[in-house]
Scaffold this active site. Structure first.
Site, mmCIF file in Angstrom:
data_model
loop_
_atom_site.group_PDB
_atom_site.id
_atom_site.type_symbol
_atom_site.label_atom_id
_atom_site.label_comp_id
_atom_site.label_asym_id
_atom_site.label_seq_id
_atom_site.Cartn_x
_atom_site.Cartn_y
_atom_site.Cartn_z
ATOM 1 N N GLU A 267 0.097 3.694 1.581
ATOM 2 C CA GLU A 267 0.063 4.176 2.969
ATOM 3 C C GLU A 267 1.429 3.989 3.656
ATOM 4 O O GLU A 267 1.773 4.723 4.573
ATOM 5 C CB GLU A 267 -1.026 3.365 3.697
ATOM 6 C CG GLU A 267 -1.512 3.912 5.004
ATOM 7 C CD GLU A 267 -2.247 5.244 4.924
ATOM 8 O OE1 GLU A 267 -2.712 5.652 3.846
ATOM 9 O OE2 GLU A 267 -2.330 5.893 5.972
ATOM 10 N N TYR B 293 -1.741 0.005 10.662
ATOM 11 C CA TYR B 293 -2.035 -0.605 9.355
ATOM 12 C C TYR B 293 -0.804 -0.555 8.455
ATOM 13 O O TYR B 293 -0.387 -1.549 7.863
ATOM 14 C CB TYR B 293 -3.210 0.126 8.698
ATOM 15 C CG TYR B 293 -3.397 -0.211 7.230
ATOM 16 C CD1 TYR B 293 -4.050 -1.384 6.842
ATOM 17 C CD2 TYR B 293 -2.908 0.635 6.227
ATOM 18 C CE1 TYR B 293 -4.203 -1.704 5.491
ATOM 19 C CE2 TYR B 293 -3.061 0.326 4.886
ATOM 20 C CZ TYR B 293 -3.707 -0.849 4.521
ATOM 21 O OH TYR B 293 -3.845 -1.161 3.187
ATOM 22 N N SER C 145 0.808 -1.226 0.000
ATOM 23 C CA SER C 145 0.000 0.000 0.000
ATOM 24 C C SER C 145 0.841 1.276 0.000
ATOM 25 O O SER C 145 1.871 1.355 0.676
ATOM 26 C CB SER C 145 -0.886 -0.014 1.247
ATOM 27 O OG SER C 145 -1.419 1.263 1.477
#
Ligand code: NAP
Ligand code: GDD
Length: 354
Positions: free
Chosen positions: A143, A165, A141
């Site tokens: 992120e 996460y 990801s």
């Protein structure tokens, strides 16, 4: 894939194993693979309510075939993961399962992190033990970058994860690379930037906006309360991005790939565009409340997909404007149905209609 044997031709379907098949990407990827003739096996979790809504159309379309199979499992249950890999003997594994909501990962950090860390390790080990030629895709990801500056990010950019996460995803990303380098396995990471669709979970910001626009237009919601309106993301269409996942596993060598559109917009831009679809002004309806902000915000994510464009020949097909329109039009239909049910007093609003 076909194998010619004497005068007979035997067709061998490629087998794909997909974790997280009930999610947004699980649906689009399964649809793509089934249409390509794959046999698709996926894991679902036992839940006290039905959780297969997104893939019900596939279950129905393929019910008289052996092409689409579902098994109860959980990435935290390594023995079931191992048994399934042994039973299915897949050619390709797509690890899409995750507790994928960043804000929720601050509330449920152990579960969120373990699903990505222990989960990816269980799956990689099961693959290695069965057949190191199996191709493995890890849902990495954007992120993981942390979104500190505003420059566009590529495969060589620094990872500074800002949430449980993202930290879990970074472990999965690294262990995937480590298995590739240590055991000569075909393990690839797709570092996907945000991708959305009419099937996006309703608590992610884009879908929260398109759902609200549908309901506000049909006069069953008055206001929309969001968090940080200035956050910037590189938003693409999930249908385009699952194609990249497949192309990553068809490439001649395993690698890490940034998949993005190369264009960034703010939450405010998304809201403006979504309300414009129904000729409304977003500023008349959108509020901001700190309760939707995260303990550590990722401010700006913009991807540079040059490597995927040049080497995979992948490119996004859906523009930002078309994506927003697709989501709003789909949610206008859902809101229309909800209005009928509300008028007949068959449901009560579960959304914020203060
Ligand atoms: P999603 O809609 O939230 O789907 C997540 C899937 O994972 C669901 O099927 C969920 O099952 C399953 N799952 C959660 N915890 C699990 C566990 N412990 N064991 C087994 N399955 C579990 O996510 P998505 O948007 O399709 O994203 C797919 C993957 O790409 C995720 O790993 C996500 O982190 C990653 N990713 C997504 C984006 C994006 O913008 N969408 C961008 C980059 C990376 P239930 O349905 O039972 O909850
Ligand atoms: N969810 C949500 N709800 N986000 C809001 C809201 C709101 O009411 N208001 C503003 N935002 C901001 C968030 O603070 C964040 O900066 C941005 O909108 C996007 O939030 P999400 O849609 O929740 O997505 P995300 O970027 O945090 O995470 C998604 O993309 C990642 C890839 O970069 C998820 O799909 C992750 O699983 C994925 O890895």
């Amino acid at each position: 894939m076909t194998i010619a044997k004497n005068k007979y031709t035997i067709f061998i379907m490629k087998r794909a194993f997909v974790t997280g098949i009930t999610g947004q990407d699980g649906f689009y990827l399964s649809k793509l693979l089934l249409e390509k003739g794959y046999e698709v096996s996926g894991t679902i979790r036992r839940s006290s309510t039905f959780n297969t809504t997104r893939i019900d159309s596939l279950i129905s379309d393929y019910k008289n075939t052996e092409q689409f199979k579902l098994y109860y499992s959980d990435l935290l249950d390594s023995s079931s993961i191992n048994s399934l890999i042994q039973k299915i003997k897949p050619h390709e594994v797509y690890n899409l399962a995750a507790q994928s909501h960043v804000a929720v990962s601050f509330k449920n950090p152990h579960f969120s992190v373990l699903t990505s860390t222990s989960g990816s390790l269980s799956l990689l080990d099961a693959v290695k033990n069965l057949d190191s030629n199996i191709k493995y895709y890890q849902a990495s990801s954007s992120e993981m970058f942390g979104g500190v500056g505003s420059e566009s990010l590529n495969e060589t950019s620094l990872f500074i994860p800002k949430s449980p996460y993202a930290a879990g995803k970074l472990f999965a990303h690294n262990i995937t690379r480590i298995y590739r380098e240590s055991y000569d396995m075909f393990c690839s990471n797709g570092i996907l930037f945000n991708h959305e669709s009419p099937l996006r979970g309703e608590t992610f910001v884009t879908r929260k906006i398109s759902r609200a626009v549908g309901r506000i237009y049909h006069k069953i919601q008055n206001k929309l309360t969001l968090g940080n309106l200035d956050a910037v993301r590189d938003w693409g269409f999930a249908g385009d991005y699952v194609n990249a996942m497949w192309m990553i596993l068809q490439h001649d060598k395993p690698d890490d790939w940034v998949i993005a559109t190369g264009e960034a917009y703010s939450v405010k831009d998304f809201a403006r565009e979504a309300f414009k679809v129904v000729d409304l002004d977003w500023e008349d309806y959108v509020l901001s409340d700190k309760k939707y902000e995260r303990p550590n915000e990722v401010h700006h994510l913009l991807g540079d997909p040059t490597k995927a464009k040049n080497e995979l020949k992948w490119k996004p097909e859906t523009s930002f404007k078309d994506l927003v329109k697709m989501m709003v039009e789909s949610d206008l239909l859902l809101a229309e149905q909800e209005k009928v049910l509300l008028d007949k007093k068959l449901i009560k609003p579960t959304w914020d209609n203060s």
